[in-house]
Design a protein around this motif. Sequence first.
Motif, short mmCIF file in Angstrom:
data_model
loop_
_atom_site.label_atom_id
_atom_site.label_comp_id
_atom_site.label_asym_id
_atom_site.label_seq_id
_atom_site.Cartn_x
_atom_site.Cartn_y
_atom_site.Cartn_z
N LYS A 123 0.90 -1.23 0.03
CA LYS A 123 0.09 0.02 0.10
C LYS A 123 0.87 1.05 0.00
N TYR A 124 1.84 1.25 0.94
CA TYR A 124 2.81 2.60 0.80
C TYR A 124 3.40 2.71 -0.74
N LEU A 125 3.95 1.62 -1.19
CA LEU A 125 4.51 1.39 -2.40
C LEU A 125 3.68 2.06 -3.53
N GLU A 126 2.32 1.69 -3.29
CA GLU A 126 1.36 1.82 -4.31
C GLU A 126 1.10 3.44 -4.35
N ARG A 127 0.94 4.10 -3.05
CA ARG A 127 0.50 5.54 -3.08
C ARG A 127 1.95 6.27 -3.30
N ALA A 128 2.98 5.76 -3.02
CA ALA A 128 4.16 6.76 -3.11
C ALA A 128 4.25 6.72 -4.70
#
Length: 664
Positions: A123-128
């Motif tokens: 999720k972090y990687l997707e939003r970043a």
Amino acid sequence: MDKTIPVKLDRIYFGGDYNPDQWDEKTINEDMRLFQKAHINLVTLPVFSWAKLEPKEGVYDFGWLDSIMDKLAENGIGVNLATPTVAQPAWMSRKYPEVLDVDIQGRRRTHGMRVHFCYNSPKYLERARAIASEMAKRYAKHPALKLWHVANEYGTYCYCPICRGKFILWLKNRYGSMEKLNERWYTAFWGRTLYDWEEINLPDETNDDFRFNPTVQLDYLRFVTDSTAACFRNEYDAIRQYSDKPIQTNMSGFIKKLDQFVMASNMDIVGWDNYPWPTQEMSFVAMKHDIMRGLRGGQSFLLAEQSPNQQNWQPYNVLKRPGEVRRLSWQAIAHGADSCLYFQMRQSRAGQEKFHGAVISHSGRDDTRVFRETEFLGKELETLSPHVVGKRTKAQAAIVFDWNAWWALENSSGPNRDIDYLDGVHSYYKAFYGRHISVDFVSEDADISGYKLVVLPYTYMFRPGLKEKLDSFVRNGGTLLAGALSGLVDENDHVIGEFPGALRDVLGLRIEETDALRKDCLNGIHMGGREYPCRLVCDIVIPGSAKTLGCFTKEFYAGGPAVTVNEYGAGKAYYIGSVPDSALVSDIVGKIGLSPVIRADNGLEVTLRQDESEQTLFIINHTEAPLRAELPEGFFEPLAGQTVSGSTQIAANDVRVFVRRITA
Ligand SMILES: [Zn+2]
């Protein structure tokens, strides 16, 4: 495969972190005037503004950033545009708690700090990636855009279930079978055999089996570096789809946590934050710059942050003395930086760093000591920029520096708990610094064939290929200088064989035992009529073909070999079987016949950068007394508008920069 792009900056970038989201329009307009007055040409923003730019998931508000970008462009100031992904918004931590990292004690962190995300969280990687893409699409063609800056000072260690799953995958990929993993992790020791991948846990404080197995530790460090590099690359790739400007991240000072050769191989240009402690020797600071220059094979780097005055996070935040920031800035440039960037441009009114130095202090004045010094330096940098940018250092000597060796040496239980890798490397580096001899730092993977001398201070771990490369380097006429504890283990931290392991043949000796000394106990080495102190470890050396040059002066091994040299093929290999004083290293370097940049007094720092048409010579006096340097013919000093040659006085605390055309 290197997917990075070549970089040549258009000038020395001067400026730093700016946080206009904290200021009203009147203040921002005043900042534009002050920036121009101080010759500021680049600001870094918006490093910590994710919450403002994406107030709800997938809803972006770039209005305020558009207007500040436009204003900077109108004022001729470039932007080092940061993705704000170091501090995720509160809504994200609340909605997706798995983006928060888990510490070594197994505790999930709560929201509130920067750098508090799991670099493996999908999720972090997707939003970043999403916000990096939005920004790249929006600003790729903006006239203010000069560079990209991804996140800020990576360095988290996460021990969450997602990271455990990824670690198991990483191990499967590395070892392929449980059999091989058991062999490499040496699980026969203490009966720790594993039967299934699912039996693998992370080396956190709830898992002593793994936490105290040095090979598991090493693999976890490698895994965290690979994960962090992939996290950076996630945004790099998103930006590169839309923009052709250089992309980097500012590395957190000089840290052990991440293998910066790996991080740097993913960046277009290296950037690092230099915050020396007031008591640090200048040779130590110089060494760190040289290591940063080495990360991408000698390419120029960015001084991405330093303080224009005192810090706020040290126990005693000493003011930078008059002229000190100028010296530190030129020192970075002298060692290969093409920028001088500060944290921060305007001092924040509140928050953790409200006492951190800034170009514009809380007073907002342009007649403070710090502002006047900034303005003075800005003018100098502007004048000398064409003589600096892109020029490289040429060195005849290389020091092998390797994060794997650093990790393995300091993780080792024995022989001496006070072993400090950087301190040991510095014992060697300082000898070159003192003799005004340029030196490169190279990884174990580098091509060393072009150097006259290769130094292995504390190169405890030999990764595959290094032994053969060094053997052939010396056989072909090169000189090797190896220090204690070098060549002992392979990449799995398994002992290679009778000490000094991989170096036995080339050094022509064996080591029967190694004594450990308390920090406050010195031994001595007698060599060539002089006595030098030595510390921490002393080898009991049995020479084979090696000749003894120096002997220990104390303990039951007094009179035994401490310094040796071995003729090997067309070359020579020196060994120092202790942690030496830099004076001893300096005397050995003196025998090897390397040329100094110029002849100059002790206490001066001297470096040279050059390209095919011009040399730029930097001389810095870090002392309180005038010193002398011997300038060869043909140097011109642009800041003074004069030609200078012969014996030249360099005033106390001064910096002098000279240029000379190279004629064919
Ligand atoms: Zn994690």
